[in-house]
Each structure stands twice: as structure tokens, then as C-alpha cells.
Design an enzyme around this catalytic site. Structure first.
Site, short mmCIF file in Angstrom:
data_model
loop_
_atom_site.label_atom_id
_atom_site.label_comp_id
_atom_site.label_asym_id
_atom_site.label_seq_id
_atom_site.Cartn_x
_atom_site.Cartn_y
_atom_site.Cartn_z
N GLU A 1 -9.08 0.74 -3.58
CA GLU A 1 -7.82 0.48 -4.05
C GLU A 1 -7.09 -0.53 -4.76
O GLU A 1 -6.26 -0.66 -3.79
CB GLU A 1 -6.92 1.39 -2.29
CG GLU A 1 -7.54 2.46 -1.76
CD GLU A 1 -6.53 3.24 -1.27
OE1 GLU A 1 -6.28 4.27 -1.04
OE2 GLU A 1 -5.97 2.68 -0.62
N SER B 1 -3.03 6.63 -6.63
CA SER B 1 -1.83 7.45 -8.03
C SER B 1 -2.73 8.36 -8.02
O SER B 1 -2.58 8.39 -9.59
CB SER B 1 -1.29 5.95 -8.50
OG SER B 1 0.06 5.83 -8.45
N GLU C 1 -1.99 -1.48 3.16
CA GLU C 1 -0.59 -1.13 3.89
C GLU C 1 -0.36 -2.27 5.27
O GLU C 1 0.38 -2.28 5.29
CB GLU C 1 -0.35 0.46 3.65
CG GLU C 1 0.60 0.40 2.39
CD GLU C 1 0.33 2.32 2.07
OE1 GLU C 1 0.57 2.81 3.06
OE2 GLU C 1 0.96 3.10 1.17
N HIS D 1 -6.22 -0.55 4.75
CA HIS D 1 -5.99 -0.12 3.66
C HIS D 1 -4.75 -1.59 4.08
O HIS D 1 -4.49 -1.73 4.66
CB HIS D 1 -4.56 0.69 4.53
CG HIS D 1 -4.41 1.88 3.85
ND1 HIS D 1 -3.07 1.10 2.54
CD2 HIS D 1 -4.81 2.59 2.29
CE1 HIS D 1 -2.42 2.16 1.83
NE2 HIS D 1 -3.54 2.76 1.64
N ASN E 1 -4.50 10.43 2.57
CA ASN E 1 -3.74 9.91 3.53
C ASN E 1 -2.58 10.45 3.40
O ASN E 1 -1.49 9.66 3.06
CB ASN E 1 -4.16 8.71 3.19
CG ASN E 1 -3.33 7.57 4.34
OD1 ASN E 1 -2.75 7.79 4.99
ND2 ASN E 1 -3.33 7.08 3.49
N TRP E 2 -1.87 10.61 4.37
CA TRP E 2 -0.76 11.52 4.29
C TRP E 2 -0.05 10.48 5.01
O TRP E 2 1.42 10.31 5.14
CB TRP E 2 -0.80 12.24 5.75
CG TRP E 2 -0.60 13.60 5.22
CD1 TRP E 2 -1.40 14.23 4.25
CD2 TRP E 2 -0.36 15.11 5.91
NE1 TRP E 2 -1.56 15.43 4.09
CE2 TRP E 2 -0.74 16.09 4.98
CE3 TRP E 2 0.70 15.30 6.98
CZ2 TRP E 2 -1.07 17.52 5.45
CZ3 TRP E 2 0.95 17.04 7.76
CH2 TRP E 2 0.11 17.75 6.65
N LYS E 3 -0.44 9.04 5.06
CA LYS E 3 0.49 7.99 6.12
C LYS E 3 1.42 8.49 6.94
O LYS E 3 1.26 9.29 7.85
CB LYS E 3 1.19 7.74 4.65
CG LYS E 3 0.22 6.87 3.33
CD LYS E 3 0.61 6.06 2.32
CE LYS E 3 -0.27 5.65 1.29
NZ LYS E 3 0.60 4.78 0.29
N GLY F 1 0.84 4.32 -4.61
CA GLY F 1 2.59 4.76 -5.15
C GLY F 1 3.53 4.41 -5.53
O GLY F 1 4.14 4.35 -6.02
N GLY G 1 -2.89 9.43 -1.18
CA GLY G 1 -2.01 9.07 -0.49
C GLY G 1 -1.10 10.50 -0.55
O GLY G 1 -0.97 11.82 -0.61
N GLY G 2 0.08 9.79 -2.27
CA GLY G 2 0.72 11.27 -2.66
C GLY G 2 0.16 12.26 -2.77
O GLY G 2 1.56 13.46 -2.25
P1 PGA Z 1 -1.13 6.78 -3.59
O1 PGA Z 1 -2.02 6.37 -1.99
O2 PGA Z 1 -2.23 8.06 -3.59
O3 PGA Z 1 0.18 7.90 -3.05
O4 PGA Z 1 -0.93 6.00 -4.69
C1 PGA Z 1 -2.87 5.91 -2.16
C2 PGA Z 1 -3.77 5.26 -0.89
O5 PGA Z 1 -2.85 4.51 -0.62
O6 PGA Z 1 -4.29 5.82 0.04
#
Ligand code: PGA
Length: 247
Positions: free
Chosen positions: A165, A207, A97, A95, A10-12, A171, A228-229
Site C-alpha cells: 500500500e 485507492s 495509519e 497499516h 478495511n472500514w477503518k 485515500g 478502504g473507501g
Molecule cells: P483506500 O484505503 O482504499 O481508501 O485508499 C486503503 C487502505 O488504507 O487499506
């Protein structure tokens, strides 16, 4: 029951047109053994069309969100039909977010799941508890309630993916221990409303890194990861792919 492993990136809100070359660099970094897992990349919507042109067949594309409608007067929204039209096969919905930053309720997520299925996309439904909910001992009930309320009736376990998650792990560099994550994944599988819970693919997200993914994947109810990251850097994403293939 053997479930096919799935790694989703997930590049966000990261990535410009110049970053489409990530695909080429990833192809060069791919292991030289067979890729018997599903790999999905969810770039920002602005890059999907360009990526779809250059996407290798072992990589599927996904949206990061979709509207709950196929079309209409919804300024700024992107419909699941449009994502499918670009070549997407998956879409992330719910998600954290979006649940927090865009006030998305379980009902809204459920409507998006329904619209995604109507467009023949596989929704990756995210659920997760906050730190406060965990400290109050409510983590299991929060996530199982979220999952059930986000599912339209009669959903087949083959038609959907659930990503656990924990909000406090996204993050932040903090990851659930593999044992904790297993407890949560097992609770989700047990709470699955159909008879086919054994077929449900459950991802861990929060993470995820090359250094912790192997232990997470060793848990019996964890079938993959949502990163994500670690999906932004080819080196890390390729390392995740290798870990999932061999685990
Ligand atoms: P993260 O994000 O790996 O950067 O913690 C995961 C996500 O929000 O899908």
C-alpha cells in the site's frame, strides 16, 4: 503456481451498529456465479461480534489491528486471541495509519504477526513507501526491508498475506499504475525469505476502485486487493468482488 485471489475491505474507523445491514445488502448484490475467491471484511472492533452472527460463509471477518500479546495489562488494546474468539480469521497489521499515527515500528509489527499466528489468525501485513521515499528512488528497498523486518523467522508463505500500500495512494484517489504496482509486487515476491515465495499472496491497496481493479489484477504478481473507501459502499465492494472473480 495458482494463488487464490483475496479481496479485503478495511472500514477503518467507520461504521455504527446500524451499518451491520451492509452484510445483507451485499449478499443480495452478490454475483450469481460461484465465488471462488476469498473475501474478508475488517470492520471496526465494535461491530465484529454482531457481524459474526450474521456473516455468510463466503465472507471472513478480520480485525484492523491487534496487540502483540494474548492478554494482560494493556488498557485499550485488543488481543488476537479475542479477535479469534469473536470469529475473526484475519487481522491487518502494520497499516501505514498505525505505523505513522501510532509509531509502530517493524519490530512491533513483527511481534503482532507472531501473536496473530499464535492465535491462528492470518495476518495481512501492510508495507508501503512514502512519496518522499519514492522520489528518492528508495521505494523497493523500503518495502522489502519492511516486509522482512515484519516477519518472524521461518514463516510459511501460506500463513500470511502481504499488502503493498503506497502511502501516497491511500485515500488520495491516486493509484500506482498497474505496471508500477507489478514491479513492487514482484520485488516483494523475490525478496520473500523462504523457498515458497510462489505461494505468497500479495495484495495491492491504495485507492482501489471498481474502475481500476481489473487492470491491477491482470498483473502476474498481484493476487488481490485491500480496499478502504471502496469497501464502505456495497455497490463498489460488490463490483470489486465481480472483477476479482472474473480476472
Ligand atoms: P483506500 O484505503 O482504499 O481508501 O485508499 C486503503 C487502505 O488504507 O487499506
Amino acid at each position: 503456481m495458482s494463488r487464490r485471489a483475496l479481496l479485503a475491505g478495511n472500514w477503518k474507523m467507520n461504521g455504527l451498529r446500524q451499518d451491520v445491514r451492509w452484510l445483507k445488502v451485499l449478499a443480495e448484490a452478490m454475483p450469481d456465479f460461484p465465488v471462488d475467491i476469498d473475501i474478508v471484511l475488517c470492520p471496526p472492533a465494535t461491530l465484529i461480534a454482531q457481524m459474526a452472527q450474521e456473516c455468510p460463509d463466503w465472507l471472513a471477518l478480520g480485525g484492523q489491528d491487534c496487540a502483540a500479546h494474548a492478554k494482560g495489562a494493556y488498557t485499550g488494546d485488543i488481543s488476537p486471541v479475542m479477535l479469534a474468539d469473536l470469529g475473526c480469521r484475519y487481522v491487518i497489521v502494520g497499516h501505514s495509519e498505525r505505523r505513522t499515527g501510532h509509531a509502530e515500528t517493524d519490530q512491533k509489527v513483527c511481534a503482532k504477526v507472531e501473536a496473530a499466528r499464535a492465535a491462528e489468525l492470518i495476518p495481512i501485513i501492510c508495507v508501503g513507501e512514502s512519496l518522499e521515499q519514492r522520489e528518492q528512488g528508495k521505494a523497493v528497498s523500503v518495502i522489502t526491508d519492511q516486509m522482512i523486518a515484519s516477519l518472524p523467522g521461518g514463516m510459511s508463505a501460506h500463513a500470511v498475506v502481504i499488502a503493498y500500500e503506497p502511502v501516497w495512494a491511500i485515500g488520495t484517489g491516486k493509484t500506482a499504475t498497474p505496471e508500477d504496482a507489478q514491479i513492487m509486487h514482484q520485488a516483494l515476491r523475490t525478496a520473500w525469505p523462504g523457498e515458497d515465495g510462489d505461494a505468497l499472496r500479495l495484495l495491492y491497496g491504495g485507492s482501489v476502485k471498481p474502475s481500476n481493479v481489473f487492470e491491477l489484477m491482470a498483473q502476474p504478481d498481484i493476487d488481490g486487493a485491500l480496499a478502504g473507501g471502496a469497501s464502505l459502499e456495497v455497490k463498489d465492494f460488490a463490483a470489486l468482488i465481480r472483477s476479482l472473480i472474473v480476472s
